[in-house]
Each structure stands twice: as C-alpha cells, then as structure tokens.
Design a protein around this motif. Structure first.
Motif, PDB file in Angstrom:
ATOM      1  N   GLY A  65      -4.248 -19.856  10.970  1.00  0.00           N
ATOM      2  CA  GLY A  65      -3.185 -20.800  10.646  1.00  0.00           C
ATOM      3  C   GLY A  65      -1.884 -20.082  10.360  1.00  0.00           C
ATOM      4  O   GLY A  65      -1.816 -18.847  10.325  1.00  0.00           O
ATOM      5  N   GLN A  66      -0.839 -20.852  10.131  1.00  0.00           N
ATOM      6  CA  GLN A  66       0.469 -20.249   9.862  1.00  0.00           C
ATOM      7  C   GLN A  66       0.444 -19.391   8.610  1.00  0.00           C
ATOM      8  O   GLN A  66       1.087 -18.344   8.547  1.00  0.00           O
ATOM      9  N   GLN A  67      -0.337 -19.797   7.604  1.00  0.00           N
ATOM     10  CA  GLN A  67      -0.443 -19.004   6.384  1.00  0.00           C
ATOM     11  C   GLN A  67      -1.086 -17.643   6.661  1.00  0.00           C
ATOM     12  O   GLN A  67      -0.638 -16.613   6.151  1.00  0.00           O
ATOM     13  N   ASP A  68      -2.139 -17.637   7.504  1.00  0.00           N
ATOM     14  CA  ASP A  68      -2.801 -16.375   7.867  1.00  0.00           C
ATOM     15  C   ASP A  68      -1.834 -15.449   8.593  1.00  0.00           C
ATOM     16  O   ASP A  68      -1.768 -14.241   8.304  1.00  0.00           O
ATOM     17  N   LEU A  69      -1.092 -16.004   9.542  1.00  0.00           N
ATOM     18  CA  LEU A  69      -0.148 -15.189  10.298  1.00  0.00           C
ATOM     19  C   LEU A  69       0.981 -14.687   9.414  1.00  0.00           C
ATOM     20  O   LEU A  69       1.460 -13.565   9.592  1.00  0.00           O
ATOM     21  N   GLY A 120       3.370 -10.232   6.630  1.00  0.00           N
ATOM     22  CA  GLY A 120       3.779  -9.640   5.360  1.00  0.00           C
ATOM     23  C   GLY A 120       3.302  -8.199   5.231  1.00  0.00           C
ATOM     24  O   GLY A 120       3.895  -7.402   4.499  1.00  0.00           O
ATOM     25  N   LEU A 121       2.246  -7.860   5.966  1.00  0.00           N
ATOM     26  CA  LEU A 121       1.705  -6.502   5.923  1.00  0.00           C
ATOM     27  C   LEU A 121       2.317  -5.614   7.003  1.00  0.00           C
ATOM     28  O   LEU A 121       2.696  -4.472   6.732  1.00  0.00           O
ATOM     29  N   VAL A 122       2.402  -6.106   8.254  1.00  0.00           N
ATOM     30  CA  VAL A 122       2.833  -5.262   9.376  1.00  0.00           C
ATOM     31  C   VAL A 122       4.118  -5.756  10.024  1.00  0.00           C
ATOM     32  O   VAL A 122       4.509  -5.257  11.085  1.00  0.00           O
ATOM     33  N   GLY A 123       4.793  -6.701   9.401  1.00  0.00           N
ATOM     34  CA  GLY A 123       6.019  -7.223   9.997  1.00  0.00           C
ATOM     35  C   GLY A 123       5.725  -7.842  11.353  1.00  0.00           C
ATOM     36  O   GLY A 123       4.689  -8.482  11.556  1.00  0.00           O
ATOM     37  N   GLY A 124       6.633  -7.617  12.298  1.00  0.00           N
ATOM     38  CA  GLY A 124       6.432  -8.122  13.652  1.00  0.00           C
ATOM     39  C   GLY A 124       6.194  -7.004  14.637  1.00  0.00           C
ATOM     40  O   GLY A 124       6.518  -7.148  15.825  1.00  0.00           O
TER      41      GLY A 124
END
Length: 534
Positions: free
Chosen positions: A418-422, A427-431
């Motif tokens: 879901g959007q929260q998971d992504l 939040g950890l690896v940016g984009g």
C-alpha cells in the motif's frame, strides 16, 4: 559423494600478498589445508600443488602446469575492482570479475570448484560461477582466523569424500564453532543458480520514465551534431535510458553504434593507437561495414587525426543517414591518463567541427554523440578540451512516490504494498532507482515481508548489503571522505564540510546538499554507516 577411484583429485593452492598490502597468514592457511588432507582417510585420492606470491600472469601458467580440479586462492580482494596481485614490476595489479570469468571459462571442462578466500571476493565469484559449477567468495571483509577455519572445514570435508555443498557448510560451521561472528561471510555460488539469477535480473529490470528527461534526450538526438551527456552515481538507470534513446534513434532510421568501455581489455586501454583503432573496428562491425584501417589510417598523421579521417571519409561519408555513437561507462577511461585527455580532445573536436558552415561541417553534423558516465570518479581536464561542459547534460533524478507506485504495479504488487508501505520504504532508501527496484523484486516473493526487509536493510543480512559495502569501500580508501562522512551521519543537523569533500560525497550519492551543508542521502546510509564508521 566425491569418490572416483580412477582419478586423483588435484588441488591448486594459490596465494598472493603483494608488497605494501597488509600481511595475511597465508602460510598457516596453506599448511592447515595440507595437514588436514594428509590426515584424511582418502588422502591418497588428492594431490596438492602450490604457487605462492603469484603474479597475475602466473594464474594461467599454474593451471596449465597442474591441471587442477579445485583452485583455492588466498589473498586480498577489493570488491568490484578485483583481486589483488602483483605485476612484473612488483606493483599492485587488480584483476576484476570480467577478466577472471573469461580466464576460467577456458578451463571450464576441467575445473570443478574455485574458492576465493579473500575479502569482498563475491563479485569475482559471481563472474566465475557463470562457467564453473561451484565457487565460493566472501561477501565482506574476512579475518585471518575465520578464513583459516573455513579452509580447514572445507578441505576436511573433501578429504572425507563429501561433496562441495557439504564442504561449504562445514567450513561456515567451523567459523561459528570457533566463536567468530563471520560464518555468514562465505557465499557459495553454483553455475545453475547464477544462470537463474541472471535470467531473473533480465526479466525484472523495468524502466520507469522520469519526465521530462526522456523527451529532452529524444528531441536532442535529432539535432545535427548533437552531444548528450548522461551522468549520475552508479545504478541510477543511465544504461536503460541510453537504450531508450538509441531505440528512438533507430525508429527514425538512424544508424547506431554502442561502445561499452567495460568490455575493453586492459591492454587496449594502455595505448592510444590501439584504443582508437579498436573504436574504429568496433563501430565498423556495428554498422556491418568491413574495417578499412589500411586505407584510411596513414602513419604520416597523428593518432587523433587518423581516427578523425576514418570517421569523416568512411563511416560518415558512406551515407547521408545520421550516425548515433553511444559510449557507455565512459568513467573507465578516467584511470588511463595516456588515453583519457586525448580522446576527450578528439570528441570535443568532432562536436566543434559540426558547427562549421562548410562541407566538412555538414559531414560532422551527421554524427550524434551520447556519453554516459558515473560520477564516482572525478576527471580533470582543460575546459576548452573537454566534452563534459558542452551539449545537453542530463543528471538522472530519483523516483518520486508516483513512480515507485507505478513500479510496484508493474511487478503486480499493488495489493501487497500500500501507499503507507511504499512511503516507509522511501523513508529508508529515498527514490534510489536500483534500491527501490531491488526491494520491489525481493517483495515479489510471497514469503517476503516489508517489515522484515526494513528491519534487516541496514545489516549484512539485508538485501542492500552489496551496495552498502561498495560505498563503504569508497570511504575506506579515502580517509578524508571517511572522516567527513562520519561527521555527517552522526549529526542531527546538516553539517558544513570542505567544499571538495562535500562535492565528492555528493558525487558518490552519499549526501544531499542543503544549501552549503550536507545530510545523508538516505536513512539507510545513516543507520549503516553510523555503525560501520565507529
């Protein structure tokens, strides 16, 4: 079981500890291997040959002499850059995965197993395992004691007539029994697993567009005399974008030729004449033209002039159709001062020639150049001779949330993530495109969970460990960068660094700039390097 009553098993022990490198206990390791096999009940089935202080040229000679079934290398490794040997002058010589894979391919019908008991050697092991059934490499730094314990367990198992997989497991087990927390460092790779891995990687590499860079590149390649420069840290998607641009040019009916400088042999990169002729022949082959060096290469002219004549009078003159020349992994030339500045001067000259309003200019307008390079290295050139400050510069950005969602959808993971998971993943690896792609591909496994991925990510068990170790290697080989980055990751606010240090860390993708200050590019980096740089 390994028994073959009609054949003696030949083991070749190779060791290298070049001058100037840290001293390893190689003699003890080789002695333990020999003693263990002497005590084994199948000792008569084994013959051990040794070659110590080997230079890179000694490898194939020792294989030809001993005709081994098993090769064990003890020494130093540097990650992707290669295993450490000496050259004929006593200087350090790095031999990378591509070179070793090519060498072992020649002996694939003879060699059954290769053990690379050297730090960060899994890169070379992966390359070799394309051709050899069983290969062991180290996923990170391994201490002398752990290396010796692994070797003892591995060869004790072979001496007891066990198979290679059992021997690998016993070697790892002995490290653990000895109370050393490095039992996960050795990695066993098989030819079957490597083929499956390569097939999976090819099947799951998905290009996600990052507008407007694609449109800019496709528009620019149509311009007479164009020069496009694609730059970013490694694993940001430069090669995939390059392929997209090349395909667009082909759709316009253009001729295309791509040179990947990673594929150039080392001897080609040490001599300018050899290098330029290699380029001419490669492009002729790509265009399905017969090479004509004898006709257009005249000794009375200089080397750059000869290469220019070959393009102008042959490759560009045979048709009015534009030619796109794409050069990937250009950064490999940065380490070759005999070639790099002269070749850059040549490319800049071709770009400037296309601006002329005469017949010569019209010929060079047909050439469209695309140069792709990583930013980890830092070339130094006269700005008037450089192709790096002209043309269209494209620096690849990271993915945004919408692009990550699109990638998850392409992997058919929209229901699982879901959007929260992504958002937590970003939040950890940016984009970061490669890290995101690795994560999404990993989560394709029904048993994999986002919670486990996030928990293990900044550890050696995490899926990003290879990437993190490579970045750690860059820092450990530059003490100023290491010291500066340590300040950045332990701080709770942006840190002001020396301008050059900040530039190099940014070029590596390790920091983002906040005004003149630096912050870690990703939370993943903060967590991993806070521990590793203590």
């Amino acid at each position: 079981m390994m028994s073959n009553q009609n054949q003696t098993r030949k083991i070749l022990l190779l060791s290298a500890n070049p001058r100037g490198s840290s001293q390893l206990r190689l003699g003890e390791e080789m002695r333990e291997i020999k003693e263990g096999l002497k005590r084994s009940k199948h000792r008569d089935q084994y013959f051990i040959g040794t070659a110590e202080a080997v230079r890179y040229r000694d490898i194939h000679r020792a294989i030809l002499e001993y005709e081994p079934h098993i090769i064990h290398f003890s020494g130093h490794g540097t990650g992707e850059k290669g295993l450490v040997f000496e050259d004929e002058s006593g200087q350090v010589k790095l031999v990378d995965a591509v070179a070793l894979a090519g060498l072992f391919q020649l002996f694939a019908d003879q060699i059954e197993c290769v053990v690379l008991n050297a730090c960060f050697s899994e890169y070379q092991a992966l390359g070799i395992s394309q051709h050899i059934n069983y290969v062991v490499g180290m996923s990170q730094e391994i201490g002398d004691k752990a290396a010796i314990e692994f070797a003892v367990g591995f060869y004790d198992a072979l001496g007891a007539d066990k198979g290679y997989e059992f021997a690998y497991k016993l070697g790892c087990s002995l490290i653990r029994v000895a109370g050393i927390a490095e039992n996960l460092t050795p990695q066993l790779m098989t030819k079957i697993d490597t083929k499956s891995l390569n097939a999976s990687a090819e099947a799951t590499t998905i290009y996600i567009e990052r507008p407007p860079i694609e449109a800019k590149c496709c528009e620019a390649i149509l311009q007479p005399g164009a020069l496009i420069r694609l730059r970013s840290p490694q694993k940001m998607g430069k090669t995939l974008l390059l392929e997209k641009v090349i395909n667009h040019a082909r759709e316009q009916g253009y001729r295309t030729a791509k040179l990947d400088l990673k594929l150039a042999d080392i001897n080609i990169l040490t001599d300018l004449k050899t290098f330029l002729q290699w380029i001419c022949v490669n492009i002729s082959d790509s265009l399905e033209l017969e090479p004509q060096l004898d006709q257009y290469w005249q000794e009375v002219f200089g080397l750059n002039k000869n290469c220019t004549r070959y393009f102008q009078k042959y490759l560009l003159a045979v048709t009015e159709t534009p030619l796109v020349l794409a050069i990937d992994n250009f950064e490999r030339l940065f380490a070759y001062p005999e070639i790099f500045p002269q070749f850059c001067l040549l490319l800049r000259g071709w770009y400037e020639a296309a601006k002329q309003g005469d017949k010569i200019g019209n010929i060079w307008k047909k050439l469209r150049l695309v140069v792709v390079h990583s930013t980890e290295a830092y070339p130094s050139l006269d700005i008037n001779h450089s192709p790096f400050n002209v043309g269209l510069a494209i620096e690849l950005p990271e993915f945004n949330l919408q692009q990550v969602e699109l990638l998850a959808k392409q992997y058919e993971l929209a229901d699982k993530l879901g959007q929260q998971d992504l958002s937590e993943l970003m939040g950890l690896v940016g984009g970061h495109p490669d890290l995101i792609q690795q994560a999404v591909a990993y989560l394709k496994n029904p048993q994999a969970t986002i919670e486990e991925l996030l928990q293990l990510a900044p550890t050696e068990q995490g899926i990003f460990s290879d990437h993190l170790r490579q970045q750690l290697w860059h820092l450990q080989h530059n003490s100023q960068l290491e010291l500066g980055y340590k300040k950045v990751v332990i701080a709770n606010a942006p840190v002001r660094l020396d301008t050059e240090i900040a530039f190099k860390l940014h070029s590596l993708g390790l920091v983002k700039l906040s005004g003149n200050d630096c912050i870690p590019s990703y939370e993943l980096y903060r967590q991993y390097f806070t521990v590793r740089l203590e």
